[in-house]
Enzyme design. Structure first.
Site, PDB file in Angstrom:
ATOM      1  N   LYS A   1     -49.509   7.549  18.149  1.00  0.00           N
ATOM      2  CA  LYS A   1     -50.744   6.894  17.708  1.00  0.00           C
ATOM      3  C   LYS A   1     -51.547   6.418  18.923  1.00  0.00           C
ATOM      4  CE  LYS A   1     -48.714   5.773  13.286  1.00  0.00           C
ATOM      5  NZ  LYS A   1     -47.962   4.848  12.434  1.00  0.00           N
TER       6      LYS A   1
ATOM      7  N   GLN B   1     -46.126  -1.207  11.866  1.00  0.00           N
ATOM      8  CA  GLN B   1     -45.315   0.000  11.735  1.00  0.00           C
ATOM      9  C   GLN B   1     -44.158  -0.247  10.771  1.00  0.00           C
ATOM     10  OE1 GLN B   1     -46.017   3.090  13.124  1.00  0.00           O
ATOM     11  NE2 GLN B   1     -44.303   3.793  11.891  1.00  0.00           N
TER      12      GLN B   1
ATOM     13  N   ASP C   1     -54.159   1.410   7.461  1.00  0.00           N
ATOM     14  CA  ASP C   1     -53.064   2.178   6.850  1.00  0.00           C
ATOM     15  C   ASP C   1     -53.278   2.339   5.343  1.00  0.00           C
ATOM     16  OD1 ASP C   1     -51.080   3.460   8.210  1.00  0.00           O
ATOM     17  OD2 ASP C   1     -49.770   1.712   8.421  1.00  0.00           O
TER      18      ASP C   1
END
Ligand code: NDP
Length: 287
Positions: A53, A97, A120
């Site tokens: 990322k 995460q 997200d």
């Protein structure tokens, strides 16, 4: 032999467009677009995802900041960090995460992220909008990537039988909702589904998101089906999907490989979402 849906190539086209958009928005807001990633613990797969990322951010001209926190960190400290990031006007997107180490209430932590920064797409506001058939600010990256891959085939989704294997909040359920939005007839399978093979065989579109190598065998694939393999599994040190690619590709009209399929698409969609978050900021600025 079915055509390969080249996730890597599609992702690189998307990243090219995102880069152009990122340059425009950066000029408009007068500061770099910033994604903050919070990584708790030392899960090796998560470390690789986070590095990928960071790299993608560099490619498209987004600033990234990673908070690497020990697994021993208290949940309150994580909550404090997210609250600070929510208030920080230099931060456009926040990503925690997954998975968080055992003992953390992941849903509670994800719910704390301001939904305008939820790149997200896991916040109940964004998932709820999807459920209501409205446009969320952010669609979860993997499901959004799956839809882009389906669209790239040019195959019409409307009226098709779509079978999604897996019902997680981050993949299976949002993929099913997006397919429904495109007027597919959607079936969701999970670990208690009896006779998985018979259900999958009905699918004109099959999306596998389980995490079990080879669970979707070639004989489960209807001739001409479009197959998207989200699964990532390590077998003898090699990355493979949930679909028996060699056999399924003989039956499918289009099929995505692992690696080089959904993985790169997920990251490209994260970049797209982060630029979108900055666009929301730009839209609020006086002209
Ligand atoms: P989860 O473990 O959260 O969900 C797996 C789902 O598979 C569950 O709904 C489970 O059912 C179902 N399942 C388990 N066993 C069976 C079975 N025998 N038959 C049918 N269904 C079954 O995983 P995720 O959704 O997070 O991820 C799925 C896969 O996708 C993983 O391999 C993951 O690594 C990969 N992934 C890849 C990404 C990428 O960018 N390439 C991004 C995200 C995930 P139940 O609900 O009943 O337990």
């Amino acid at each position: 032999m079915g055509k390969i849906i080249d996730g890597k190539a599609i992702a690189s086209g998307i990243k090219e467009l995102v880069k152009q958009r990122a340059d425009q928005i950066t000029a408009k807001i007068g500061r770099p677009i910033k994604l903050v990633v919070v990584l708790v613990g030392d899960d090796p797969a998560s470390q690789v995802y986070v590095r990928n990322k960071e790299r993608a951010c560099e490619d498209v001209g987004i600033a990234s900041e990673v908070h690497r926190l020990p697994p021993s960190i208290k949940e309150e400290a994580l909550v404090d960090l997210i609250e600070r990031l929510n208030l920080d006007n230099s931060v456009d997107g926040i990503l925690v995460q997954s998975p968080l180490p055992k003992g953390f209430d992941e849903a509670k932590v994800l719910n704390l992220i301001k939904y305008e920064k939820d790149v997200d797409g896991f916040h109940p506001y964004n998932l709820g909008k999807l459920l209501r058939g409205e446009e969320p600010l952010f669609v979860a990256c993997t499901p959004a990537g799956v839809m882009e891959m389906l669209l790239s085939t040019g195959v019409e989704i409307k009226g098709k039988e779509a079978v999604v294997v897996g019902r997680s909040n981050i993949v299976g359920k949002p993929v099913a909702l997006l397919l429904l939005q495109q007027h597919a007839t959607v079936t969701i399978c999970h670990s208690r589904t009896t006779n998985l093979a018979e259900v999958v065989k009905r699918g004109d579109i099959v999306v596998a998101a389980v995490g079990k190598a080879g669970i979707i065998s070639g004989d489960m694939i209807k001739p001409g089906a479009v197959v998207i393999d989200v699964g990532t599994n390590k077998v003898n040190g090699k990355l493979v999907g949930d679909v028996d690619f060699a056999a399924a590709s003989q039956k499918a009209s289009y099929i995505s490989p692992v690696p080089g399929g959904v993985g790169p698409m997920t990251i490209a969609m994260l970049m797209k979402n982060t630029v979108r978050a900055a666009e929301l900021v730009a839209a609020k600025q006086p002209q």
